[in-house]
Scaffold this motif. Structure first.
Motif, PDB file in Angstrom:
ATOM      1  N   PRO A 171       0.849  -1.185   0.000  1.00  0.00           N
ATOM      2  CA  PRO A 171       0.000   0.000   0.000  1.00  0.00           C
ATOM      3  C   PRO A 171       0.894   1.248   0.000  1.00  0.00           C
ATOM      4  O   PRO A 171       1.943   1.258   0.635  1.00  0.00           O
ATOM      5  N   VAL A 172       0.461   2.270  -0.713  1.00  0.00           N
ATOM      6  CA  VAL A 172       1.204   3.523  -0.787  1.00  0.00           C
ATOM      7  C   VAL A 172       0.470   4.564   0.055  1.00  0.00           C
ATOM      8  O   VAL A 172      -0.736   4.774  -0.113  1.00  0.00           O
ATOM      9  N   LEU A 173       1.224   5.200   0.970  1.00  0.00           N
ATOM     10  CA  LEU A 173       0.639   6.188   1.867  1.00  0.00           C
ATOM     11  C   LEU A 173       1.117   7.591   1.515  1.00  0.00           C
ATOM     12  O   LEU A 173       2.281   7.792   1.172  1.00  0.00           O
ATOM     13  N   ASP A 174       0.209   8.565   1.642  1.00  0.00           N
ATOM     14  CA  ASP A 174       0.602   9.954   1.412  1.00  0.00           C
ATOM     15  C   ASP A 174       1.260  10.519   2.675  1.00  0.00           C
ATOM     16  O   ASP A 174       1.443   9.802   3.665  1.00  0.00           O
ATOM     17  N   ARG A 175       1.610  11.793   2.651  1.00  0.00           N
ATOM     18  CA  ARG A 175       2.317  12.414   3.783  1.00  0.00           C
ATOM     19  C   ARG A 175       1.490  12.458   5.059  1.00  0.00           C
ATOM     20  O   ARG A 175       2.027  12.607   6.146  1.00  0.00           O
ATOM     21  N   LEU A 176       0.176  12.317   4.931  1.00  0.00           N
ATOM     22  CA  LEU A 176      -0.698  12.313   6.099  1.00  0.00           C
ATOM     23  C   LEU A 176      -1.008  10.891   6.580  1.00  0.00           C
ATOM     24  O   LEU A 176      -1.807  10.698   7.488  1.00  0.00           O
ATOM     25  N   GLY A 177      -0.380   9.904   5.939  1.00  0.00           N
ATOM     26  CA  GLY A 177      -0.583   8.518   6.341  1.00  0.00           C
ATOM     27  C   GLY A 177      -1.821   7.867   5.759  1.00  0.00           C
ATOM     28  O   GLY A 177      -2.213   6.791   6.187  1.00  0.00           O
ATOM     29  N   ARG A 178      -2.431   8.523   4.774  1.00  0.00           N
ATOM     30  CA  ARG A 178      -3.623   7.955   4.133  1.00  0.00           C
ATOM     31  C   ARG A 178      -3.216   7.058   2.969  1.00  0.00           C
ATOM     32  O   ARG A 178      -2.322   7.394   2.201  1.00  0.00           O
ATOM     33  N   ALA A 179      -3.909   5.940   2.831  1.00  0.00           N
ATOM     34  CA  ALA A 179      -3.649   5.037   1.718  1.00  0.00           C
ATOM     35  C   ALA A 179      -4.194   5.657   0.431  1.00  0.00           C
ATOM     36  O   ALA A 179      -5.371   6.000   0.363  1.00  0.00           O
ATOM     37  N   VAL A 180      -3.324   5.795  -0.565  1.00  0.00           N
ATOM     38  CA  VAL A 180      -3.727   6.437  -1.811  1.00  0.00           C
ATOM     39  C   VAL A 180      -3.474   5.580  -3.046  1.00  0.00           C
ATOM     40  O   VAL A 180      -3.833   5.960  -4.157  1.00  0.00           O
ATOM     41  N   GLY A 181      -2.854   4.429  -2.872  1.00  0.00           N
ATOM     42  CA  GLY A 181      -2.573   3.589  -4.026  1.00  0.00           C
ATOM     43  C   GLY A 181      -1.885   2.305  -3.639  1.00  0.00           C
ATOM     44  O   GLY A 181      -1.737   1.996  -2.452  1.00  0.00           O
ATOM     45  N   VAL A 182      -1.446   1.589  -4.661  1.00  0.00           N
ATOM     46  CA  VAL A 182      -0.729   0.334  -4.449  1.00  0.00           C
ATOM     47  C   VAL A 182       0.389   0.254  -5.487  1.00  0.00           C
ATOM     48  O   VAL A 182       0.201   0.640  -6.640  1.00  0.00           O
ATOM     49  N   ILE A 183       1.543  -0.194  -5.037  1.00  0.00           N
ATOM     50  CA  ILE A 183       2.666  -0.432  -5.951  1.00  0.00           C
ATOM     51  C   ILE A 183       2.977  -1.918  -5.894  1.00  0.00           C
ATOM     52  O   ILE A 183       3.112  -2.488  -4.814  1.00  0.00           O
ATOM     53  N   SER A 184       3.027  -2.528  -7.066  1.00  0.00           N
ATOM     54  CA  SER A 184       3.302  -3.964  -7.110  1.00  0.00           C
ATOM     55  C   SER A 184       4.415  -4.244  -8.105  1.00  0.00           C
ATOM     56  O   SER A 184       4.831  -3.363  -8.866  1.00  0.00           O
ATOM     57  N   THR A 185       4.849  -5.478  -8.086  1.00  0.00           N
ATOM     58  CA  THR A 185       5.873  -5.875  -9.047  1.00  0.00           C
ATOM     59  C   THR A 185       5.378  -5.666 -10.468  1.00  0.00           C
ATOM     60  O   THR A 185       6.161  -5.359 -11.361  1.00  0.00           O
ATOM     61  N   ARG A 186       4.087  -5.775 -10.677  1.00  0.00           N
ATOM     62  CA  ARG A 186       3.511  -5.575 -12.016  1.00  0.00           C
ATOM     63  C   ARG A 186       3.766  -4.151 -12.524  1.00  0.00           C
ATOM     64  O   ARG A 186       4.194  -3.961 -13.663  1.00  0.00           O
ATOM     65  N   GLU A 187       3.495  -3.152 -11.695  1.00  0.00           N
ATOM     66  CA  GLU A 187       3.714  -1.763 -12.115  1.00  0.00           C
ATOM     67  C   GLU A 187       5.198  -1.491 -12.366  1.00  0.00           C
ATOM     68  O   GLU A 187       5.558  -0.783 -13.301  1.00  0.00           O
ATOM     69  N   ILE A 188       6.042  -2.063 -11.518  1.00  0.00           N
ATOM     70  CA  ILE A 188       7.487  -1.845 -11.673  1.00  0.00           C
ATOM     71  C   ILE A 188       7.979  -2.476 -12.967  1.00  0.00           C
ATOM     72  O   ILE A 188       8.714  -1.847 -13.741  1.00  0.00           O
ATOM     73  N   LEU A 189       7.581  -3.703 -13.242  1.00  0.00           N
ATOM     74  CA  LEU A 189       8.001  -4.360 -14.483  1.00  0.00           C
ATOM     75  C   LEU A 189       7.460  -3.647 -15.715  1.00  0.00           C
ATOM     76  O   LEU A 189       8.157  -3.513 -16.727  1.00  0.00           O
ATOM     77  N   LYS A 190       6.232  -3.161 -15.634  1.00  0.00           N
ATOM     78  CA  LYS A 190       5.646  -2.419 -16.752  1.00  0.00           C
ATOM     79  C   LYS A 190       6.431  -1.138 -17.006  1.00  0.00           C
ATOM     80  O   LYS A 190       6.754  -0.815 -18.159  1.00  0.00           O
ATOM     81  N   ALA A 191       6.769  -0.412 -15.940  1.00  0.00           N
ATOM     82  CA  ALA A 191       7.544   0.829 -16.095  1.00  0.00           C
ATOM     83  C   ALA A 191       8.938   0.529 -16.642  1.00  0.00           C
ATOM     84  O   ALA A 191       9.446   1.239 -17.516  1.00  0.00           O
ATOM     85  N   GLU A 192       9.547  -0.535 -16.155  1.00  0.00           N
ATOM     86  CA  GLU A 192      10.897  -0.891 -16.601  1.00  0.00           C
ATOM     87  C   GLU A 192      10.914  -1.284 -18.072  1.00  0.00           C
ATOM     88  O   GLU A 192      11.863  -0.988 -18.799  1.00  0.00           O
ATOM     89  N   SER A 193       9.860  -1.923 -18.534  1.00  0.00           N
ATOM     90  CA  SER A 193       9.824  -2.380 -19.926  1.00  0.00           C
ATOM     91  C   SER A 193       9.800  -1.234 -20.923  1.00  0.00           C
ATOM     92  O   SER A 193      10.073  -1.429 -22.105  1.00  0.00           O
ATOM     93  N   ALA A 194       9.508  -0.031 -20.460  1.00  0.00           N
ATOM     94  CA  ALA A 194       9.471   1.129 -21.345  1.00  0.00           C
ATOM     95  C   ALA A 194      10.865   1.657 -21.685  1.00  0.00           C
ATOM     96  O   ALA A 194      11.001   2.517 -22.557  1.00  0.00           O
ATOM     97  N   TYR A 195      11.892   1.151 -21.002  1.00  0.00           N
ATOM     98  CA  TYR A 195      13.254   1.645 -21.209  1.00  0.00           C
ATOM     99  C   TYR A 195      14.105   0.626 -21.943  1.00  0.00           C
ATOM    100  O   TYR A 195      14.095  -0.561 -21.607  1.00  0.00           O
ATOM    101  N   ASP A 196      14.857   1.118 -22.940  1.00  0.00           N
ATOM    102  CA  ASP A 196      15.736   0.253 -23.723  1.00  0.00           C
ATOM    103  C   ASP A 196      17.153   0.213 -23.169  1.00  0.00           C
ATOM    104  O   ASP A 196      17.907  -0.700 -23.468  1.00  0.00           O
ATOM    105  N   SER A 197      17.517   1.213 -22.391  1.00  0.00           N
ATOM    106  CA  SER A 197      18.908   1.330 -21.966  1.00  0.00           C
ATOM    107  C   SER A 197      19.056   1.193 -20.447  1.00  0.00           C
ATOM    108  O   SER A 197      18.114   1.430 -19.687  1.00  0.00           O
ATOM    109  N   ALA A 198      20.258   0.853 -20.057  1.00  0.00           N
ATOM    110  CA  ALA A 198      20.575   0.758 -18.629  1.00  0.00           C
ATOM    111  C   ALA A 198      20.448   2.123 -17.964  1.00  0.00           C
ATOM    112  O   ALA A 198      20.013   2.223 -16.811  1.00  0.00           O
ATOM    113  N   VAL A 199      20.789   3.177 -18.696  1.00  0.00           N
ATOM    114  CA  VAL A 199      20.685   4.538 -18.153  1.00  0.00           C
ATOM    115  C   VAL A 199      19.225   4.880 -17.868  1.00  0.00           C
ATOM    116  O   VAL A 199      18.895   5.438 -16.815  1.00  0.00           O
TER     117      VAL A 199
END
Length: 133
Positions: free
Chosen positions: A36-64
């Motif tokens: 679960p992802v919490l904002d600065r006030l400690g409220r749950a505002v989202g979720v980060i999973s391995t799926r989102e990370i892999l999807k974001a990573e797949s958009a990049y062709d380079s190590a940089v």
């Protein structure tokens, strides 16, 4: 059987300000596939999973590009906005149906607006296998 009886309550969370590398470390350290992802006030505002990370990573062709993703991209930028939550008094079968309907592997559990747990497909299968359900 109620969700509260089999949900996990020892939740690890992460801040919207954390970078993706922090999320990877937190996921691996907690041996979970989502946080679960919490904002600065400690409220749950989202979720980060391995799926989102892999999807974001797949958009990049380079190590940089991938390094920039991990070191400079905040969790807030790639998380899934807070999904549907369920009540701890909900029947486990209803929670299962909700997971199937939403095509998700876990549901976060809220009580009086506070995040109190998570129930996953694995929790439900475990309960069925041990004849709790």
């Amino acid at each position: 059987m109620k969700v509260a009886e089999i949900m996990q309550t020892n939740l690890r969370t992460i801040s919207t300000d954390a970078v993706v590398a922090d999320a990877v470390v937190a996921l691996a350290g907690a041996h979970v596939s989502a946080l679960p992802v919490l904002d600065r006030l400690g409220r749950a505002v989202g979720v980060i999973s391995t799926r989102e990370i892999l999807k974001a990573e797949s958009a990049y062709d380079s190590a940089v590009g991938r390094e920039r993703l991990f070191e400079m991209t905040r969790v807030l930028e790639i998380m899934t906005p807070w999904p549907s939550t369920i009540d701890p008094d909900l029947d486990v079968r209803q929670a299962s149906q909700e997971m199937l309907y939403l095509n998700v592997q876990r549901l976060f559990v809220e009580y009086d607006g506070a995040l109190v747990g998570v129930i996953s497909q694995t929790d439900i299968v475990g309960a069925v296998a041990t004849a709790k359900v």
